[in-house]
Design an enzyme around this catalytic site. Structure first.
Site, PDB file in Angstrom:
ATOM      1  N   HIS A 199       0.826  -1.221   0.000  1.00 60.77           N
ATOM      2  CA  HIS A 199       0.000   0.000   0.000  1.00 60.77           C
ATOM      3  C   HIS A 199       0.857   1.266   0.000  1.00 60.77           C
ATOM      4  O   HIS A 199       0.375   2.328  -0.376  1.00 60.77           O
ATOM      5  CB  HIS A 199      -1.023  -0.021   1.148  1.00 60.77           C
ATOM      6  CG  HIS A 199      -0.515   0.418   2.477  1.00 60.77           C
ATOM      7  ND1 HIS A 199      -0.158  -0.459   3.479  1.00 60.77           N
ATOM      8  CD2 HIS A 199      -0.304   1.658   2.987  1.00 60.77           C
ATOM      9  CE1 HIS A 199       0.235   0.228   4.536  1.00 60.77           C
ATOM     10  NE2 HIS A 199       0.169   1.506   4.279  1.00 60.77           N
ATOM     11  N   ASP A 240      -0.072  -7.516   1.839  1.00 61.68           N
ATOM     12  CA  ASP A 240       0.450  -6.143   1.784  1.00 61.68           C
ATOM     13  C   ASP A 240       1.984  -6.137   1.775  1.00 61.68           C
ATOM     14  O   ASP A 240       2.625  -5.820   2.769  1.00 61.68           O
ATOM     15  CB  ASP A 240      -0.100  -5.371   2.990  1.00 61.68           C
ATOM     16  CG  ASP A 240       0.081  -3.869   2.855  1.00 61.68           C
ATOM     17  OD1 ASP A 240       0.512  -3.413   1.774  1.00 61.68           O
ATOM     18  OD2 ASP A 240      -0.214  -3.160   3.839  1.00 61.68           O
ATOM     19  N   GLN A 296       0.787   5.880  11.447  1.00 66.16           N
ATOM     20  CA  GLN A 296       0.952   6.346  10.065  1.00 66.16           C
ATOM     21  C   GLN A 296       2.427   6.719   9.817  1.00 66.16           C
ATOM     22  O   GLN A 296       3.063   7.358  10.651  1.00 66.16           O
ATOM     23  CB  GLN A 296       0.075   7.574   9.789  1.00 66.16           C
ATOM     24  CG  GLN A 296      -1.378   7.423  10.208  1.00 66.16           C
ATOM     25  CD  GLN A 296      -1.995   6.097   9.824  1.00 66.16           C
ATOM     26  OE1 GLN A 296      -1.788   5.586   8.732  1.00 66.16           O
ATOM     27  NE2 GLN A 296      -2.745   5.515  10.745  1.00 66.16           N
ATOM     28  N   GLY A 297       2.903   6.320   8.655  1.00 64.16           N
ATOM     29  CA  GLY A 297       4.287   6.606   8.304  1.00 64.16           C
ATOM     30  C   GLY A 297       5.243   5.481   8.655  1.00 64.16           C
ATOM     31  O   GLY A 297       6.390   5.478   8.216  1.00 64.16           O
ATOM     32  N   ASP A 298       4.768   4.537   9.473  1.00 63.68           N
ATOM     33  CA  ASP A 298       5.605   3.389   9.828  1.00 63.68           C
ATOM     34  C   ASP A 298       5.416   2.227   8.866  1.00 63.68           C
ATOM     35  O   ASP A 298       6.189   1.255   8.896  1.00 63.68           O
ATOM     36  CB  ASP A 298       5.265   2.895  11.244  1.00 63.68           C
ATOM     37  CG  ASP A 298       5.662   3.884  12.314  1.00 63.68           C
ATOM     38  OD1 ASP A 298       6.720   4.526  12.168  1.00 63.68           O
ATOM     39  OD2 ASP A 298       4.901   4.020  13.301  1.00 63.68           O
ATOM     40  N   SER A 299       4.382   2.288   8.058  1.00 59.21           N
ATOM     41  CA  SER A 299       4.037   1.172   7.178  1.00 59.21           C
ATOM     42  C   SER A 299       5.226   0.657   6.390  1.00 59.21           C
ATOM     43  O   SER A 299       6.066   1.432   5.933  1.00 59.21           O
ATOM     44  CB  SER A 299       2.969   1.587   6.176  1.00 59.21           C
ATOM     45  OG  SER A 299       1.722   1.517   6.785  1.00 59.21           O
TER      46      SER A 299
HETATM   47  N1  ARG Z   1      -1.153   2.270   7.236  1.00 62.25           N
HETATM   48  C1  ARG Z   1      -0.219   2.967   8.040  1.00 62.25           C
HETATM   49  C2  ARG Z   1       0.905   3.520   7.198  1.00 62.25           C
HETATM   50  O1  ARG Z   1       0.738   3.605   6.005  1.00 62.25           O
HETATM   51  C3  ARG Z   1       0.285   2.117   9.178  1.00 62.25           C
HETATM   52  C4  ARG Z   1      -0.745   1.940  10.173  1.00 62.25           C
HETATM   53  C5  ARG Z   1      -0.335   1.065  11.284  1.00 62.25           C
HETATM   54  N2  ARG Z   1      -1.280   1.296  12.314  1.00 62.25           N
HETATM   55  C6  ARG Z   1      -1.271   0.713  13.477  1.00 62.25           C
HETATM   56  N3  ARG Z   1      -2.156   1.083  14.357  1.00 62.25           N
HETATM   57  N4  ARG Z   1      -0.391  -0.202  13.767  1.00 62.25           N
HETATM   58  O2  ARG Z   1       1.899   4.015   7.658  1.00 62.25           O
END
Ligand code: ARG
Length: 276
Positions: free
Chosen positions: A83, A136, A230-233
């Protein structure tokens, strides 16, 4: 020089799937005491496999263009989340992002140590399902190989590191509060592998996604407080010195009853074998 991202499988990918059958040599595990949400700064020298994905064109230069995480699994191979390379995240078709880079060996995004490496090729799992979020994963091939000490081994199916209750650490430059406070330096949070049932109950299926235990891994703390955000993905979840997950999704960040959901690395290995 622009090279269009390949959609077909590449030789390096096949080599990776073959290589993981053999134990990879790696630096000793370096797990942070704590760790991101509820985390703490860590030295990238202790976790050199944690890398940043960046595009200054798309995300601006203040944090070197960082927008996702990644993890070095072979000298020229970085895993990230599928993603992360979606048009939703990039704000443009990925073929138009000409300055996609992997930043390795740099903790502070404002510094200029380490290396910014061009991405020569990107393979996005064609079975990634944007509805459930299963599958993913994307595989990036670097234009220049990293030293072998950057590589972390991946945990195969059946590895004890996947067992519920195992201590793990998640790494990233993402939001540290859930309110858009993006980190300037690498952070890590200590979490534990949670039983699949916890995430099955938390995520039976909604617009956030649906927890599927065969391809996902559930991790966090029963009371919340420690999580990716967010940003860790695309970044690593590490247990017992091996890579077990990639940051994928969740509902909010660090909320009790809403654990983090990770791409299960043993399923990534299955996907790579299937596609090589
Ligand atoms: N989708 C998020 C990203 O793009 C990561 C989300 C992870 N969230 C969580 N609660 N662990 O960075």
């Amino acid at each position: 020089m622009r090279r269009p991202f390949a959609r077909a499988l590449t030789a390096p990918l096949a080599a990776l799937a073959a290589a993981v059958a053999l134990p990879l040599t790696s630096s000793p595990p370096a797990v942070a005491d704590e760790g991101v949400i509820g985390g703490r700064p860590v030295r990238v020298a202790d976790s050199p496999w944690a890398v940043a994905l960046a595009s200054r064109d798309r995300f601006g230069g203040t944090r070197a263009g960082q927008f996702c995480g990644g993890v070095v699994v072979a000298r020229s191979t970085v895993l990230t989340a599928a993603h992360c390379l979606s048009e939703d995240v990039l704000g443009a078709p990925r073929g138009e992002v000409r300055d996609l880079k992997v930043i390795a060996g740099r903790s502070d995004l404002r510094a200029d140590d380490g290396a910014e490496i061009d991405v020569r090729d990107a393979w996005i799992n064609p079975d990634y399902d944007g509805y459930t979020n299963s599958g993913d994963v994307a595989v990036l091939t670097l234009a220049t190989p990293l030293p072998g000490g950057f590589v972390i081994p991946m945990a195969n199916d059946g590895d004890a590191a996947y067992e519920a209750g195992t201590g793990a650490a998640v790494y990233g430059w993402g939001d540290t509060t859930g309110t858009g406070d993006y980190a300037r330096t690498l952070h890590a949070a200590r979490v534990q592998v949670l039983p699949d049932a916890v995430c099955e109950e938390a995520y039976p299926g909604s617009s956030d996604g649906r927890y599927l235990p065969s391809s996902m891994l559930c991790a966090g703390e029963p009371d919340g407080g420690k999580d990716a955000c967010q940003g860790d993905s695309g970044g690593p979840l590490v247990a017992q010195g091996r890579l077990i997950g990639l940051v994928s999704w969740g509902s909010g960040c660090g909320r009790a009853g809403s654990p983090g959901v990770y791409t299960r690395v043993s399923d990534v290995l299955r996907v790579l074998r299937q596609h090589s």
